[in-house]
Design a protein around this motif. Structure first.
Motif, mmCIF file in Angstrom:
data_model
loop_
_atom_site.group_PDB
_atom_site.id
_atom_site.type_symbol
_atom_site.label_atom_id
_atom_site.label_comp_id
_atom_site.label_asym_id
_atom_site.label_seq_id
_atom_site.Cartn_x
_atom_site.Cartn_y
_atom_site.Cartn_z
ATOM 1 N N THR A 198 83.991 -24.671 -66.566
ATOM 2 C CA THR A 198 82.667 -25.054 -66.092
ATOM 3 C C THR A 198 81.731 -23.860 -66.194
ATOM 4 N N GLY A 231 77.713 -20.800 -61.614
ATOM 5 C CA GLY A 231 76.797 -21.370 -60.632
ATOM 6 C C GLY A 231 77.396 -22.527 -59.868
ATOM 7 N N ASN A 232 76.526 -23.201 -59.125
ATOM 8 C CA ASN A 232 76.924 -24.315 -58.269
ATOM 9 C C ASN A 232 76.366 -25.620 -58.796
ATOM 10 N N LEU A 233 77.104 -26.684 -58.559
ATOM 11 C CA LEU A 233 76.688 -28.010 -58.978
ATOM 12 C C LEU A 233 75.453 -28.439 -58.184
ATOM 13 N N GLU A 258 75.740 -33.617 -65.493
ATOM 14 C CA GLU A 258 75.710 -32.743 -64.327
ATOM 15 C C GLU A 258 74.923 -31.484 -64.644
ATOM 16 N N TYR A 316 74.434 -27.405 -63.360
ATOM 17 C CA TYR A 316 74.893 -26.258 -62.579
ATOM 18 C C TYR A 316 73.741 -25.271 -62.478
ATOM 19 N N TYR A 317 73.561 -24.696 -61.299
ATOM 20 C CA TYR A 317 72.468 -23.761 -61.032
ATOM 21 C C TYR A 317 73.057 -22.394 -60.722
ATOM 22 N N ASP A 318 72.699 -21.402 -61.535
ATOM 23 C CA ASP A 318 73.141 -20.023 -61.332
ATOM 24 C C ASP A 318 71.940 -19.203 -60.892
#
Length: 133
Positions: free
Chosen positions: A8, A11-13, A68, A70-72
């Motif tokens: 993946t 970062g976070n989903l 989806e 992902y935010y870093d």
């Protein structure tokens, strides 16, 4: 790019992402290799909310069930990674998907980077977008 079986992105989903298949397809005269196209992105900042709207081109033969984000936030600029559940392959015909999401950020960034994720950073494709006030 099937991220279900691969690494993946950092970062976070992002919990709330909406996406829709647009009615328009794009056909090119020659097949594109299996690397993804970069997204077309618009972004807007208001009341500590960064709103991002992206258009992603995906092989029209792929059956997309999920997209989806992902935010870093650990980079010098906010990075967003678009993932979906289909294998990239050479194609000439692409379906457009509109992806919308927002994240809370304390202060407005000048730019963001949005990447269509491929587990190999060399073949991931992204774009840098100026954030509108």
């Amino acid at each position: 790019m099937n991220t279900k079986d691969k690494t993946t992105p950092p970062g976070n989903l992002v919990p709330e992402v909406s996406f829709s298949k647009l009615e328009t397809n794009i056909t090119f005269p020659n097949p594109r290799p299996s690397t993804p196209f970069p997204p077309l992105v618009q972004t807007y900042f208001e009341n500590k909310q960064l709103q991002v709207n992206a258009v992603v081109l995906i092989n029209s033969q792929a059956g997309i069930n999920e997209i989806e984000i992902y935010y870093d936030a650990n980079s010098t600029i906010p990075n967003f990674y678009v993932t979906y559940d289909a294998t990239e392959m050479p194609s000439t015909n692409f379906t457009l998907y509109q992806v919308n999401f927002s994240v809370s950020i304390d202060c407005q960034p000048e730019t963001i980077q949005t990447v269509v994720w491929n587990e190999d950073p060399e073949t991931s494709r992204g774009t840098i977008t100026t954030v509108q006030p």
